[in-house]
Design a protein around this motif. Structure first.
Motif, PDB file in Angstrom:
ATOM      1  N   LEU A   1      73.975 -88.813 -16.492  1.00  0.00           N
ATOM      2  CA  LEU A   1      73.745 -90.428 -16.257  1.00  0.00           C
ATOM      3  C   LEU A   1      72.978 -90.873 -14.973  1.00  0.00           C
ATOM      4  O   LEU A   1      72.589 -91.922 -14.743  1.00  0.00           O
ATOM      5  CB  LEU A   1      74.801 -91.308 -16.765  1.00  0.00           C
ATOM      6  CG  LEU A   1      75.553 -91.395 -17.905  1.00  0.00           C
ATOM      7  CD1 LEU A   1      77.037 -92.032 -17.892  1.00  0.00           C
ATOM      8  CD2 LEU A   1      74.907 -92.127 -18.907  1.00  0.00           C
ATOM      9  N   GLY A   2      73.113 -89.728 -14.127  1.00  0.00           N
ATOM     10  CA  GLY A   2      72.727 -89.906 -12.721  1.00  0.00           C
ATOM     11  C   GLY A   2      73.567 -90.772 -12.061  1.00  0.00           C
ATOM     12  O   GLY A   2      73.318 -91.213 -10.995  1.00  0.00           O
ATOM     13  N   ILE A   3      74.867 -90.814 -12.453  1.00  0.00           N
ATOM     14  CA  ILE A   3      75.849 -91.554 -11.855  1.00  0.00           C
ATOM     15  C   ILE A   3      77.021 -90.535 -11.336  1.00  0.00           C
ATOM     16  O   ILE A   3      77.641 -89.829 -12.031  1.00  0.00           O
ATOM     17  CB  ILE A   3      76.580 -92.684 -12.542  1.00  0.00           C
ATOM     18  CG1 ILE A   3      75.828 -93.655 -12.798  1.00  0.00           C
ATOM     19  CG2 ILE A   3      77.862 -93.343 -12.138  1.00  0.00           C
ATOM     20  CD1 ILE A   3      75.959 -94.582 -13.937  1.00  0.00           C
ATOM     21  N   PRO A   4      77.163 -90.546  -9.948  1.00  0.00           N
ATOM     22  CA  PRO A   4      78.073 -89.503  -9.506  1.00  0.00           C
ATOM     23  C   PRO A   4      79.359 -89.596  -9.932  1.00  0.00           C
ATOM     24  O   PRO A   4      79.956 -90.649  -9.941  1.00  0.00           O
ATOM     25  CB  PRO A   4      78.007 -89.506  -7.788  1.00  0.00           C
ATOM     26  CG  PRO A   4      77.359 -90.816  -7.537  1.00  0.00           C
ATOM     27  CD  PRO A   4      76.567 -91.237  -8.900  1.00  0.00           C
ATOM     28  N   GLY A   5      80.033 -88.567 -10.334  1.00  0.00           N
ATOM     29  CA  GLY A   5      81.485 -88.628 -10.512  1.00  0.00           C
ATOM     30  C   GLY A   5      82.656 -88.624  -9.445  1.00  0.00           C
ATOM     31  O   GLY A   5      83.595 -89.062  -9.439  1.00  0.00           O
ATOM     32  N   ASP A   6      82.150 -88.155  -8.234  1.00  0.00           N
ATOM     33  CA  ASP A   6      82.761 -88.233  -6.872  1.00  0.00           C
ATOM     34  C   ASP A   6      82.050 -88.071  -5.693  1.00  0.00           C
ATOM     35  O   ASP A   6      80.849 -88.274  -5.716  1.00  0.00           O
ATOM     36  CB  ASP A   6      84.060 -87.289  -6.868  1.00  0.00           C
ATOM     37  CG  ASP A   6      83.453 -85.566  -6.598  1.00  0.00           C
ATOM     38  OD1 ASP A   6      82.193 -85.825  -6.902  1.00  0.00           O
ATOM     39  OD2 ASP A   6      84.048 -84.879  -6.617  1.00  0.00           O
ATOM     40  N   MET A   7      82.630 -88.179  -4.555  1.00  0.00           N
ATOM     41  CA  MET A   7      81.771 -88.384  -3.238  1.00  0.00           C
ATOM     42  C   MET A   7      80.857 -87.051  -2.980  1.00  0.00           C
ATOM     43  O   MET A   7      79.717 -87.228  -2.865  1.00  0.00           O
ATOM     44  CB  MET A   7      82.809 -88.330  -2.030  1.00  0.00           C
ATOM     45  CG  MET A   7      83.410 -89.700  -1.924  1.00  0.00           C
ATOM     46  SD  MET A   7      82.216 -90.945  -2.106  1.00  0.00           S
ATOM     47  CE  MET A   7      80.721 -90.395  -0.889  1.00  0.00           C
ATOM     48  N   THR A   8      81.447 -85.785  -3.439  1.00  0.00           N
ATOM     49  CA  THR A   8      80.524 -84.762  -3.304  1.00  0.00           C
ATOM     50  C   THR A   8      79.347 -84.638  -4.140  1.00  0.00           C
ATOM     51  O   THR A   8      78.255 -84.358  -4.029  1.00  0.00           O
ATOM     52  CB  THR A   8      81.397 -83.457  -3.379  1.00  0.00           C
ATOM     53  OG1 THR A   8      82.690 -83.529  -2.784  1.00  0.00           O
ATOM     54  CG2 THR A   8      80.935 -82.407  -2.586  1.00  0.00           C
TER      55      THR A   8
END
Lengths: 500, 349
Positions: A320-327
């Motif tokens: 989706l191009g949406i990060p799951g966490d900060m890294t």
């Protein structure tokens, strides 16, 4: 499965990737075990180094840092009772007592083995879930992406540690940063204050390096002269602790599942996963009183969960191009620099990369395990690397990296200003990760909402024709209302009890 | 312990060298070529370069020339500039510098702010400049001197396989029967929006225009059938057209696209709209005549090199040289013809 074969092919075409992977894991573990240096920082710092590499090579290194960095934190947590990286906070609770009881080697090897199992489970999840999710993600239109980002932002506001009001402040600040520059739909200038330097908005690398690297260094220099504990490695053995793990398998399974699932949810990461698993293991244990006193199950819970988040967090990133966490937010930047726009189309346009990312992630976990077993003594010694050498060098790397990305001195000023801003925010106890998340998702959120409204010719009710989008909207409302509602209930109970 | 520190420092130094390398790798890669061609220029090329010198003027660069690419590395402008650097026959080297941001405005402004001495060039798209002028976003265009158009792109109107349309007629018939139903995704400059309005009005159809940010977004939306029409550049959709996933219906361009020969232009469908999509090179305003001539000739000779033409084709670009004077004239014409359209559809600032 052809994705996998193509990924394997592209890895074999670039055998140098394996070396970079090993280097990445090594570098990551160092960043993980030195308190103050995090996996996120490691990834951000080395993104500029990947400019000149092919995407596969770049990702071998970056994923190595990610995996190594999250796992490496357990070393310091076990030996010094200081989380080497924020995700190993809960590892301290049981690993440190255990190592104080004279079993540091045992504690470390349980932690390392749990890291491996969590990582492997999430790698398998990544391989099986991501292609399926990508098929669904193609059906995601403007309303769905609007709903998804809204939900993610609600989760961040409520779930980030500390005061929800302060995280909301950070989030809104991030959203404001995202709107600087040319409006991508109409081309109008926004918040540029007449300066052409701001027409392109602020560079995400500058903001991230400023808020994380520079701020962290400013915070840490306040304690530069503090005395540090020395660690001795005499008489430690790191054999796989099959005996000690008896009775921990259930916790390991639970931790893997919870970690992967929390990783998939956008924007919440390792700490939440570790805490949830730890609490679950404790509350379902027959001997909950042993937790916090050197119980192997506690180490297993925390370490399996935080490493399982890694694979989980990669799923929404590549589909989706949406990060799951900060890294993974930092990794998103790394993908874009190589001209790869994460999203469902990446699966058909660049299956080789997707397959390679999956394989690299899987292999990094194995490399991490072997390296932590073999080189544990080296890492333990690196914990006392002098900060007065390390910090100036990191600042230097940040400045170099930010400039190399777009050849602009302006970006260096952005870096330094955001370093100071981040310091001020931290002093005011405003968490920094909502700022970054707001900044990274702000554009997707805004543009998709406006585009959906244009498509529907101004009718917001169109959202309810899309069940998935409506579900996201409902979930967003729940995420905000439930914790607030609980708090009001609790307060009412308290005052009720007081009047009786 | 000390040894470990030394090892770590060495590793870090290697890493930072890598970082420096990326900034310089572009110039290093280029320098090998220009050096070669500079050698060649002194011997075998002396004939042709002397000719141009005699006819044009005495100006020649004496130090490295910086060419600002106001878009990210790896994009169309970047690839083209690096190809030109490879084939340009200059006494000094040309270095490409990527300064991305603000739809090309950040790098563009950086060039405009430089001295008009022939040592700072800009790779830019005339249509971006015209539309930024028309919408009132920026008057960058007036701060630049055009040197030459080098390659051309085609604006293609296309659909996905889900709609079942094979030709422009299929689409037009459907759209006439279902006004407002078809979602028409656009990306790029507001000129694309203006031309979309002109096309729809001329064809007598009504669709909902949905603006996107970049060709990748419109492609994703088209694949998921969130839009039924995508307006894209020929280079962007070339592979998908060959794979049969994207079906081109018509081109908004002065002529047919060479690698999609059977796709008609909008003018052939009876709507005279001829906006092109060239890629061009600029320098700061008030550039002395002889320097303009030098670069105009330089780009001309590059465009006449068959190897360059072939290299461009490989990356989906079609070489179409237009000189400084005629190019400036075309830009003015486009500006004048688009001005009333922008006003009519409320696009001007």
């Amino acid at each position: 499965m052809s994705i996998f074969a193509q990924g394997f092919q592209s890895l074999l075409n670039e055998p140098f990737s394996f070396l970079l992977m090993t280097f990445g894991v090594f570098f990551g573990i160092i960043f993980g075990c030195i308190p103050g240096l995090t996996a996120t920082l490691g990834v951000i710092l080395l993104i500029p180094v990947t400019y000149a590499m092919s995407p596969v090579m770049g990702f071998s290194m970056l994923l190595g840092i990610y995996v190594g960095g999250i796992s490496g934190g357990l070393i310091t947590a076990t030996l010094l009772n200081i989380p080497g990286t924020p995700s190993s906070i809960f590892t301290c609770w049981d690993a440190y007592p255990m190592s104080k009881n004279g079993q540091p080697g045992q504690a470390l090897s349980i932690g390392v083995f749990s890291s491996l199992m969590g990582g492997l489970f999430s790698a398998v999840a990544l391989i099986f879930i991501a292609p399926q999710l990508a098929k669904v993600a193609l059906q995601f239109g403007n309303w769905e992406l609007f709903g998804l980002t809204l939900m993610a932002m609600c989760i961040i506001a409520v779930m980030t540690e500390g005061d929800p009001l302060r995280s909301s402040v950070g989030l809104v600040f991030g959203l404001m940063l995202a709107s600087i520059g040319l409006d991508s739909l109409t081309g109008q200038q926004r918040l540029t204050f007449g300066s052409w330097q701001l027409l392109g908005g602020l560079a995400s690398t500058s903001i991230m390096m400023g808020l994380f690297a520079i701020t962290e260094i400013l915070m840490q220099t306040r304690e530069l002269s503090h005395h540090k504990q020395k660690v001795s490695t005499k008489g430690m053995s790191f054999k796989p602790p099959v005996k000690a793990l008896k009775g921990c398998w259930r916790t390991m399974g639970v931790g893997s599942v919870i970690g992967t699932f929390i990783g998939i949810l956008p924007a919440i990461g390792q700490q939440t996963a570790s805490l949830v698993t730890y609490n679950y293991a404790k509350s379902t244990s027959k001997t909950p009183e042993r937790f916090g006193k050197g119980n192997p199950e506690g180490i297993v819970a925390s370490e399996t969960a935080n490493n399982a988040v890694c694979g989980g967090a990669l799923i929404p990133l590549i589909t989706l191009g949406i990060p799951g966490d900060m890294t993974t937010a930092a990794l998103l930047g790394g993908l874009m620099i190589h001209g790869l726009q994460p999203g469902p189309l990446l699966f058909s346009s660049n299956p080789g990369i997707i397959g390679a990312i999956m394989l690299i992630f899987l292999m990094c976990n194995l490399v991490m395990y072997l390296m932590e077993l073999g080189l544990m003594r080296v890492f333990i010694r690196l914990i006392d690397l002098p900060r007065y050498l390390l910090f100036p060098f990191i600042v230097f790397c940040c400045i170099l990296g930010v400039y190399a990305l777009n050849n602009r001195i302006f970006d260096i000023w952005v870096l330094l200003v955001f370093g100071l801003l981040g310091y001020l925010f931290t002093l005011c106890k405003v968490p920094l990760s909502p700022i970054i998340m707001g900044y990274l998702m702000g554009k997707t959120f805004e543009v998709n909402f406006r585009r959906a409204m244009i498509s529907a010719q101004g009718d917001f009710g169109d959202l309810f024709n899309r069940p998935i989008a409506a579900l996201f909207l409902a979930a967003s409302i729940l995420f905000v209302l439930v914790p607030v509602g609980l708090r009001i209930l609790r307060r009412a109970k308290k005052s009720g009890a007081a009047t009786i | 312990m000390k040894r470990l520190i030394a090892l770590l420092m060495a590793l870090c130094m290697a890493a930072s060298l890598g970082a420096c390398g990326s900034g310089q790798s572009s110039s290093a890669a280029q320098s090998s070529e220009p050096v070669q061609s500079a050698d060649g220029a002194s011997s075998s090329q002396s004939g042709s370069s002397q000719e141009t010198q005699e006819t044009a003027a005495a100006w020649q660069p004496e130090k490295p020339v910086q060419c600002i690419v106001p878009f990210a590395a790896g994009g169309g402008s970047d690839i083209l500039t690096r190809l030109i650097i490879q084939y340009a026959d200059m006494p000094t080297e040309m270095v490409a510098v990527n300064v991305d941001g603000g739809a090309g405005l950040v790098g563009g402004q950086q060039c405009a702010a430089a001295a008009p001495d022939g040592y700072t060039l800009l790779a830019h798209n005339p249509m971006n400049l015209i539309s930024q002028g028309l919408t009132g976003t920026s008057d960058l265009w007036e701060q630049l001197t055009l040197l030459a158009f080098v390659v051309d792109d085609w604006t293609m109107v296309c659909t996905n396989t889900a709609t079942g349309w094979k030709t422009a007629e299929d689409f037009i018939n459907y759209a006439k029967e279902h006004p407002g139903e078809v979602k028409w995704g656009v990306t790029g400059t507001p000129i694309i929006i203006a031309d979309s309005h002109r096309a729809m009005e001329g064809l007598g159809i009504e669709c909902t225009i949905v603006p996107y940010d970049g060709g990748n977004e419109t492609r994703t939306a088209l694949a998921g059938n969130h839009i039924q029409i995508e307006v894209a550049t020929s280079a962007d959709i070339r592979n998908d057209v060959e794979a049969g996933e994207v079906i081109p219906l018509f081109a908004i361009a002065p002529n047919r696209c060479p690698f999609m020969e059977d796709v008609p232009t909008l003018s052939e469908l009876g709507v005279p709209v001829d906006s092109g999509a060239p890629r061009a090179y600029f320098a700061p305003a008030n550039l002395p005549e002889e320097i303009v001539d030098y670069y105009d000739q330089l780009f001309k000779s590059v465009c006449e090199n068959p190897e360059f033409v072939e290299a461009c084709e490989k990356v989906g670009m079609v070489v179409q040289y237009v000189g400084a004077e005629e190019g400036a004239q075309r830009m003015n014409n486009w500006y004048e013809s688009l001005k009333p359209v922008f006003e009519k559809y409320g696009l001007s600032g």
